[in-house]
Motif scaffolding. Structure first.
Motif, PDB file in Angstrom:
ATOM      1  N   ALA A  20     -35.153   0.287   3.324  1.00 63.02           N
ATOM      2  CA  ALA A  20     -35.948   1.035   2.351  1.00 63.02           C
ATOM      3  C   ALA A  20     -35.190   1.184   1.032  1.00 63.02           C
ATOM      4  O   ALA A  20     -35.779   1.034  -0.056  1.00 63.02           O
ATOM      5  CB  ALA A  20     -36.316   2.405   2.910  1.00 63.02           C
ATOM      6  N   ASP A  21     -33.895   1.456   1.111  1.00 64.61           N
ATOM      7  CA  ASP A  21     -33.078   1.568  -0.102  1.00 64.61           C
ATOM      8  C   ASP A  21     -33.039   0.236  -0.845  1.00 64.61           C
ATOM      9  O   ASP A  21     -33.116   0.198  -2.084  1.00 64.61           O
ATOM     10  CB  ASP A  21     -31.658   2.009   0.245  1.00 64.61           C
ATOM     11  CG  ASP A  21     -31.592   3.454   0.709  1.00 64.61           C
ATOM     12  OD1 ASP A  21     -32.552   4.204   0.429  1.00 64.61           O
ATOM     13  OD2 ASP A  21     -30.590   3.824   1.356  1.00 64.61           O
ATOM     14  N   TYR A  22     -32.929  -0.847  -0.101  1.00 63.20           N
ATOM     15  CA  TYR A  22     -32.895  -2.184  -0.716  1.00 63.20           C
ATOM     16  C   TYR A  22     -34.222  -2.489  -1.397  1.00 63.20           C
ATOM     17  O   TYR A  22     -34.259  -2.997  -2.516  1.00 63.20           O
ATOM     18  CB  TYR A  22     -32.591  -3.228   0.354  1.00 63.20           C
ATOM     19  CG  TYR A  22     -32.369  -4.625  -0.195  1.00 63.20           C
ATOM     20  CD1 TYR A  22     -31.078  -5.094  -0.436  1.00 63.20           C
ATOM     21  CD2 TYR A  22     -33.433  -5.468  -0.472  1.00 63.20           C
ATOM     22  CE1 TYR A  22     -30.865  -6.370  -0.935  1.00 63.20           C
ATOM     23  CE2 TYR A  22     -33.234  -6.740  -0.980  1.00 63.20           C
ATOM     24  CZ  TYR A  22     -31.944  -7.186  -1.208  1.00 63.20           C
ATOM     25  OH  TYR A  22     -31.743  -8.450  -1.705  1.00 63.20           O
ATOM     26  N   MET A  23     -35.316  -2.148  -0.734  1.00 65.13           N
ATOM     27  CA  MET A  23     -36.638  -2.394  -1.303  1.00 65.13           C
ATOM     28  C   MET A  23     -36.871  -1.573  -2.566  1.00 65.13           C
ATOM     29  O   MET A  23     -37.619  -1.980  -3.460  1.00 65.13           O
ATOM     30  CB  MET A  23     -37.715  -2.069  -0.268  1.00 65.13           C
ATOM     31  CG  MET A  23     -37.747  -3.023   0.921  1.00 65.13           C
ATOM     32  SD  MET A  23     -38.742  -2.372   2.294  1.00 65.13           S
ATOM     33  CE  MET A  23     -40.355  -2.180   1.494  1.00 65.13           C
ATOM     34  N   SER A  24     -36.234  -0.410  -2.645  1.00 60.45           N
ATOM     35  CA  SER A  24     -36.395   0.461  -3.806  1.00 60.45           C
ATOM     36  C   SER A  24     -35.527   0.034  -4.981  1.00 60.45           C
ATOM     37  O   SER A  24     -35.730   0.499  -6.102  1.00 60.45           O
ATOM     38  CB  SER A  24     -36.043   1.906  -3.429  1.00 60.45           C
ATOM     39  OG  SER A  24     -36.861   2.377  -2.373  1.00 60.45           O
ATOM     40  N   SER A  25     -34.580  -0.848  -4.721  1.00 66.26           N
ATOM     41  CA  SER A  25     -33.649  -1.277  -5.769  1.00 66.26           C
ATOM     42  C   SER A  25     -34.291  -2.355  -6.630  1.00 66.26           C
ATOM     43  O   SER A  25     -35.422  -2.798  -6.382  1.00 66.26           O
ATOM     44  CB  SER A  25     -32.361  -1.807  -5.132  1.00 66.26           C
ATOM     45  OG  SER A  25     -32.601  -3.063  -4.521  1.00 66.26           O
ATOM     46  N   ASP A  26     -33.561  -2.807  -7.644  1.00 68.12           N
ATOM     47  CA  ASP A  26     -34.085  -3.853  -8.521  1.00 68.12           C
ATOM     48  C   ASP A  26     -33.676  -5.246  -8.049  1.00 68.12           C
ATOM     49  O   ASP A  26     -33.815  -6.224  -8.779  1.00 68.12           O
ATOM     50  CB  ASP A  26     -33.607  -3.637  -9.961  1.00 68.12           C
ATOM     51  CG  ASP A  26     -32.083  -3.630 -10.073  1.00 68.12           C
ATOM     52  OD1 ASP A  26     -31.406  -3.795  -9.032  1.00 68.12           O
ATOM     53  OD2 ASP A  26     -31.581  -3.459 -11.196  1.00 68.12           O
ATOM     54  N   LYS A  27     -33.187  -5.345  -6.832  1.00 64.95           N
ATOM     55  CA  LYS A  27     -32.870  -6.655  -6.268  1.00 64.95           C
ATOM     56  C   LYS A  27     -34.157  -7.399  -5.939  1.00 64.95           C
ATOM     57  O   LYS A  27     -35.182  -6.798  -5.617  1.00 64.95           O
ATOM     58  CB  LYS A  27     -32.016  -6.496  -5.014  1.00 64.95           C
ATOM     59  CG  LYS A  27     -30.672  -5.816  -5.284  1.00 64.95           C
ATOM     60  CD  LYS A  27     -29.895  -5.584  -4.004  1.00 64.95           C
ATOM     61  CE  LYS A  27     -28.588  -4.865  -4.285  1.00 64.95           C
ATOM     62  NZ  LYS A  27     -27.821  -4.580  -3.063  1.00 64.95           N
ATOM     63  N   LEU A  28     -34.119  -8.718  -6.016  1.00 68.67           N
ATOM     64  CA  LEU A  28     -35.287  -9.581  -5.770  1.00 68.67           C
ATOM     65  C   LEU A  28     -36.412  -9.311  -6.771  1.00 68.67           C
ATOM     66  O   LEU A  28     -37.563  -9.626  -6.517  1.00 68.67           O
ATOM     67  CB  LEU A  28     -35.837  -9.396  -4.343  1.00 68.67           C
ATOM     68  CG  LEU A  28     -34.859  -9.612  -3.191  1.00 68.67           C
ATOM     69  CD1 LEU A  28     -35.576  -9.426  -1.859  1.00 68.67           C
ATOM     70  CD2 LEU A  28     -34.241 -10.988  -3.249  1.00 68.67           C
ATOM     71  N   THR A  29     -36.086  -8.740  -7.899  1.00 72.17           N
ATOM     72  CA  THR A  29     -37.103  -8.424  -8.886  1.00 72.17           C
ATOM     73  C   THR A  29     -37.469  -9.668  -9.691  1.00 72.17           C
ATOM     74  O   THR A  29     -36.629 -10.483 -10.019  1.00 72.17           O
ATOM     75  CB  THR A  29     -36.610  -7.330  -9.849  1.00 72.17           C
ATOM     76  OG1 THR A  29     -36.296  -6.174  -9.083  1.00 72.17           O
ATOM     77  CG2 THR A  29     -37.665  -6.984 -10.880  1.00 72.17           C
ATOM     78  N   SER A  30     -38.739  -9.789 -10.013  1.00 73.23           N
ATOM     79  CA  SER A  30     -39.227 -10.882 -10.856  1.00 73.23           C
ATOM     80  C   SER A  30     -40.368 -10.355 -11.700  1.00 73.23           C
ATOM     81  O   SER A  30     -40.798  -9.210 -11.555  1.00 73.23           O
ATOM     82  CB  SER A  30     -39.710 -12.057 -10.000  1.00 73.23           C
ATOM     83  OG  SER A  30     -40.887 -11.719  -9.311  1.00 73.23           O
TER      84      SER A  30
END
Length: 240
Positions: A20-30
């Motif tokens: 959940a923390d990873y999904m909330s981060s700006d990682k994998l953002t496009s």
């Protein structure tokens, strides 16, 4: 609950919190899908999709979550379909139509339905099962359309068009967009190349290609199995 099961539960909750923390981060953002604040339930749905689709990577499931939660493009519900054009005269019917759209969208992104969608569909089925209506959804205000013009081969045409696109996408040099490609894609459905070609360039097919075009995360990205995804998405002997 014994100590071993308690430990497993703790590990599971820890993993879901990390996801959940990873999904909330700006990682994998496009530009295609931005991150959204996510909790343990959101992470659980990503994990469920990951397992259900037998994906070797969580990335595609995270992209699917972002895509669904931002809202699927309206063009995916083509003009003239029951889901697009059915009047929603009440809040109850609006909730049912939203649940039906989510269920229809599962064929595209295979995203597990939200709790409110499942509850709405369950209530509609329960009402029908208890003989409160002649068909599922009548209790919510859904109406029959006996004069609706049916197109019983629409799914088959869409399937052939999508197969043509997936073949081309998997190997553009070996499968250029030409009459041979359309003939190959149409053969399993008993369709001519000209029929598949018209379906391929239809507004419905174009909207789908734009939604999952080059540079945009797609349900099969990094899963390593485009053909398996297409087969599951469109097989007339499987979900359809």
């Amino acid at each position: 609950m014994d100590d071993e099961l308690k430990a497993i539960q703790a590990d599971l909750e820890s993993v879901l919190d990390r996801l959940a923390d990873y999904m909330s981060s700006d990682k994998l953002t496009s530009d295609y899908a931005e991150p959204q604040p996510s909790d343990r339930e959101d992470a659980a749905r990503v994990a469920l999709r990951h397992v259900a689709t037998r994906s070797p990577s969580l990335e595609s499931s995270i992209h699917a979550a972002r895509y669904v939660r931002e809202g699927r493009p309206a063009d995916l519900y083509a003009e003239g379909t029951m889901l697009r054009d059915h009047p929603e005269d009440s809040e109850e019917l609006a909730e049912l139509m939203a649940a039906l759209r989510a269920l229809d969208g599962w064929l595209i992104d295979q995203w597990p339905l939200e709790d409110e969608h499942l509850q709405t569909l369950a209530l509609a089925v329960s009402a029908w099962s208890d003989k409160e209506g002649q068909f599922i959804g009548e209790n919510a205000g859904l109406t029959l359309t006996p004069k609706c013009k049916l197109d019983r081969r629409k799914l088959a045409r869409e399937s052939a068009a999508f197969d043509a696109w997936s073949l081309h996408a998997s190997d553009p040099q070996a499968n250029p967009i030409d009459e041979t490609l359309f003939e190959r894609a149409g053969k399993p459905y008993g369709m001519s190349a000209s029929v598949v070609k018209r379906a391929y360039y239809s507004e419905d097919a174009r909207a789908l290609r734009e939604a999952f075009g080059p540079g945009k995360p797609r349900p099969w990205d990094k899963e390593g199995s485009l053909e398996a995804w297409v087969t599951k998405r469109w097989s007339e002997t499987d979900e359809n």
